[in-house]
Design a protein around this motif. Structure first.
Motif, PDB file in Angstrom:
ATOM      1  N   SER A  55      -2.648  -2.741  -9.798  1.00 50.45           N
ATOM      2  CA  SER A  55      -3.470  -2.114  -8.555  1.00 50.45           C
ATOM      3  C   SER A  55      -4.867  -2.749  -8.504  1.00 50.45           C
ATOM      4  CB  SER A  55      -3.639  -0.612  -8.717  1.00 50.45           C
ATOM      5  OG  SER A  55      -4.275  -0.373  -9.916  1.00 50.45           O
TER       6      SER A  55
ATOM      7  N   ARG B 220       0.760  -1.099  -0.152  1.00 52.38           N
ATOM      8  CA  ARG B 220       0.042   0.063  -0.154  1.00 52.38           C
ATOM      9  C   ARG B 220       0.804   1.264   0.037  1.00 52.38           C
ATOM     10  NH1 ARG B 220      -4.944   0.807   4.172  1.00 52.38           N
ATOM     11  NH2 ARG B 220      -6.129   2.480   2.947  1.00 52.38           N
ATOM     12  N   LYS B 221       0.838   2.168  -1.015  1.00 46.05           N
ATOM     13  CA  LYS B 221       1.570   3.332  -0.962  1.00 46.05           C
ATOM     14  C   LYS B 221       1.364   4.256  -0.212  1.00 46.05           C
ATOM     15  CE  LYS B 221       2.918   2.706  -5.998  1.00 46.05           C
ATOM     16  NZ  LYS B 221       2.979   3.239  -7.250  1.00 46.05           N
TER      17      LYS B 221
ATOM     18  N   TYR C 299      -1.229  -2.564  -4.305  1.00 43.25           N
ATOM     19  CA  TYR C 299      -0.331  -3.006  -5.358  1.00 43.25           C
ATOM     20  C   TYR C 299       0.138  -4.263  -5.271  1.00 43.25           C
ATOM     21  CZ  TYR C 299      -1.284   2.023  -6.444  1.00 43.25           C
ATOM     22  OH  TYR C 299      -2.145   3.060  -6.777  1.00 43.25           O
TER      23      TYR C 299
ATOM     24  N   ASP D  95      -8.377  -2.854  -5.427  1.00 43.76           N
ATOM     25  CA  ASP D  95      -9.019  -2.445  -4.310  1.00 43.76           C
ATOM     26  C   ASP D  95      -9.592  -3.594  -3.585  1.00 43.76           C
ATOM     27  OD1 ASP D  95     -11.226  -3.452  -5.856  1.00 43.76           O
ATOM     28  OD2 ASP D  95     -12.517  -1.639  -5.661  1.00 43.76           O
TER      29      ASP D  95
ATOM     30  N   ALA E 145       1.693   7.278  -0.556  1.00 44.71           N
ATOM     31  CA  ALA E 145       1.159   8.676  -1.216  1.00 44.71           C
ATOM     32  C   ALA E 145       0.059   8.076  -2.425  1.00 44.71           C
ATOM     33  CB  ALA E 145       2.015   9.651  -1.765  1.00 44.71           C
ATOM     34  N   GLY E 146      -0.779   8.826  -2.715  1.00 46.93           N
ATOM     35  CA  GLY E 146      -1.676   8.308  -3.706  1.00 46.93           C
ATOM     36  C   GLY E 146      -3.082   7.974  -3.227  1.00 46.93           C
ATOM     37  N   ASN E 147      -3.816   7.043  -3.921  1.00 48.15           N
ATOM     38  CA  ASN E 147      -5.204   6.447  -3.534  1.00 48.15           C
ATOM     39  C   ASN E 147      -5.004   5.619  -2.432  1.00 48.15           C
ATOM     40  OD1 ASN E 147      -7.658   5.066  -3.408  1.00 48.15           O
ATOM     41  ND2 ASN E 147      -7.885   5.349  -5.434  1.00 48.15           N
TER      42      ASN E 147
END
Length: 127
Positions: free
Chosen positions: A51, A16-17, A26, A53, A19-21
């Motif tokens: 990616s 899980r990054k 990923y 969800d 920054a970003g959504n």
């Protein structure tokens, strides 16, 4: 199409990054699964950077029925990948999803209901 002998062949590594959504995860390394489709051996490798969800669960579905993170997580990632790549027709991809949930030891009513949900409403996501 008959899906049989579905097998998870390695660990799924997600990231899980920072920054970003924040709702996206990923795939961090290639993730391979194998199965038979009408008695023909097949394999799918979810590529790094893909990616997801995890399980796309509509808000009207009760949390006890479909959790994002449970034993069906790997099946959801493979299903998302197959929907995005159109590697198989949608009806076949949905059957692969059901076989994957069963392989994860999550057969039964909830998995069948999740399969039916993607079968009935997945056309929106499949495109």
């Amino acid at each position: 199409m008959i899906v049989s002998r579905f097998k998870f062949t390695e660990d799924l590594v997600l990231r899980r990054k920072l920054a970003g959504n924040g709702n996206l995860f990923y795939v961090d390394k290639p993730y391979k699964v194998t199965f038979y489709l009408d008695n023909m051996a097949k394999s799918v490798t979810v590529l790094p950077g893909f990616s997801t969800d995890l399980a796309s669960v509509p808000q009207i579905v009760p949390k006890w029925l479909a959790k994002k993170i449970d034993g069906r997580l790997e099946a959801a990632v493979v299903h998302d990948y197959l929907y995005r790549t159109h590697m198989f027709p949608r009806s076949t991809t949905d059957k692969i999803y059901l076989a994957a949930m069963k392989a994860a030891g999550k057969g039964g009513l909830i998995s069948y209901l999740m399969y039916q949900a993607v079968n009935w409403f997945g056309w929106k996501a499949y495109g």
